[in-house]
Design a protein around this motif. Structure first.
Motif, short mmCIF file in Angstrom:
data_model
loop_
_atom_site.label_atom_id
_atom_site.label_comp_id
_atom_site.label_asym_id
_atom_site.label_seq_id
_atom_site.Cartn_x
_atom_site.Cartn_y
_atom_site.Cartn_z
N ILE A 158 0.94 -1.22 -0.02
CA ILE A 158 0.02 -0.07 -0.03
C ILE A 158 0.95 1.25 -0.13
O ILE A 158 1.40 1.58 0.94
CB ILE A 158 -0.80 0.24 1.20
N PRO A 159 0.97 1.98 -1.30
CA PRO A 159 1.67 3.27 -1.16
C PRO A 159 0.94 4.20 -0.39
O PRO A 159 -0.28 4.43 -0.49
CB PRO A 159 1.78 3.57 -2.66
N PHE A 160 1.60 4.91 0.52
CA PHE A 160 1.03 6.11 1.12
C PHE A 160 1.69 7.36 1.27
O PHE A 160 2.94 7.24 0.80
CB PHE A 160 0.82 5.49 2.82
N SER A 161 1.03 8.35 1.49
CA SER A 161 1.60 9.72 1.44
C SER A 161 1.32 10.61 2.59
O SER A 161 1.50 11.81 2.73
CB SER A 161 1.00 10.73 0.25
N GLY A 162 0.80 9.83 3.67
CA GLY A 162 0.45 10.43 4.96
C GLY A 162 -0.32 9.47 5.80
O GLY A 162 -0.81 8.46 5.38
N PHE A 163 0.17 9.74 7.08
CA PHE A 163 -0.77 8.63 8.10
C PHE A 163 -0.98 9.54 9.42
O PHE A 163 -0.35 10.51 9.68
CB PHE A 163 0.03 7.44 8.28
N LEU A 164 -2.00 8.91 10.17
CA LEU A 164 -2.40 9.43 11.45
C LEU A 164 -2.34 8.06 12.35
O LEU A 164 -2.45 6.91 11.86
CB LEU A 164 -3.53 10.07 11.53
N PHE B 295 -4.27 5.21 10.43
CA PHE B 295 -5.14 5.77 9.19
C PHE B 295 -4.08 6.13 8.26
O PHE B 295 -3.04 6.93 8.30
CB PHE B 295 -5.67 6.99 9.89
N VAL B 296 -4.04 5.63 6.79
CA VAL B 296 -3.19 5.66 5.91
C VAL B 296 -3.78 6.37 4.73
O VAL B 296 -5.01 6.17 4.28
CB VAL B 296 -2.62 4.33 5.41
N GLU B 297 -3.18 7.58 4.15
CA GLU B 297 -3.69 8.24 3.04
C GLU B 297 -2.85 7.74 1.80
O GLU B 297 -1.46 7.64 1.99
CB GLU B 297 -3.13 9.70 3.12
N ARG B 298 -3.44 7.13 0.93
CA ARG B 298 -3.00 6.41 -0.21
C ARG B 298 -2.38 7.51 -1.07
O ARG B 298 -2.96 8.46 -1.29
CB ARG B 298 -4.13 5.62 -0.84
N THR B 299 -1.20 7.39 -1.84
CA THR B 299 -0.73 8.26 -2.96
C THR B 299 -1.76 8.13 -4.08
O THR B 299 -2.15 9.39 -4.84
CB THR B 299 0.57 7.77 -3.34
N THR B 300 -2.21 6.92 -4.52
CA THR B 300 -3.39 6.91 -5.68
C THR B 300 -4.46 6.10 -5.05
O THR B 300 -4.36 5.46 -4.14
CB THR B 300 -2.81 6.39 -6.89
N PRO B 301 -5.64 6.27 -5.71
CA PRO B 301 -6.87 5.19 -5.17
C PRO B 301 -6.41 3.90 -5.44
O PRO B 301 -5.61 3.74 -6.43
CB PRO B 301 -7.95 5.75 -5.96
N ARG C 253 -9.35 5.78 -1.27
CA ARG C 253 -8.18 6.99 -1.03
C ARG C 253 -7.38 6.66 0.19
O ARG C 253 -6.40 7.50 0.52
CB ARG C 253 -8.79 8.27 -1.33
N ALA C 254 -8.18 6.19 1.24
CA ALA C 254 -7.67 6.30 2.50
C ALA C 254 -7.96 4.82 3.23
O ALA C 254 -8.91 4.16 2.81
CB ALA C 254 -8.12 7.26 3.44
N LEU C 255 -7.38 4.22 4.20
CA LEU C 255 -7.81 3.16 4.94
C LEU C 255 -7.34 3.12 6.34
O LEU C 255 -6.50 3.85 6.88
CB LEU C 255 -7.29 2.02 4.45
N LEU C 256 -7.82 2.30 7.28
CA LEU C 256 -7.46 2.18 8.61
C LEU C 256 -7.17 0.72 8.76
O LEU C 256 -7.67 -0.06 8.18
CB LEU C 256 -9.02 2.19 9.56
#
Length: 110
Positions: free
Chosen positions: A46-52, A59-65, A71-74
């Protein structure tokens, strides 16, 4: 790429690994960008560009859907197998996360 060591039973290993990943994400070095690739225990990358980070969940923000448009996942921390960095990471910057260099005899330095 970073992978936590495994020991004990599967459920104990998952719990311990989740705690180790939580430690890394909660103390993420300020000089390292919050982007990379998460590898799950299922082998998904899972490519990511940010997280909490919260408790045992990321909580992960994907770089692309993803293929379904997500676009994001837990993601539970105990489902993470490895983290790949996309940018150059200096070993010194990871010391804040508890990493340390070993001396030539194989013993860890204080």
């Amino acid at each position: 790429m970073m992978t936590p060591p495994h020991s004990g039973s599967n459920s104990e290993s998952s719990r311990l690994a989740g705690g180790r990943w939580g430690d890394l994400f909660s103390r993420w070095p300020s000089g390292v960008s919050k982007r990379g690739i998460l590898v799950t225990l299922f082998g998904e990358q899972i490519p990511f560009s940010g997280f909490l980070f919260r408790d045992e969940i990321l909580f992960v923000e994907r770089t692309t859907p993803d293929q379904l448009g997500g676009r994001a996942l837990l993601l539970p921390l105990d489902q993470i197998a490895a983290v790949k960095f996309l940018d150059v990471v200096k070993t010194k910057s990871l010391e804040v996360c508890g990493f340390r260099q070993s001396d030539s005899t194989g013993a860890s330095s204080p």
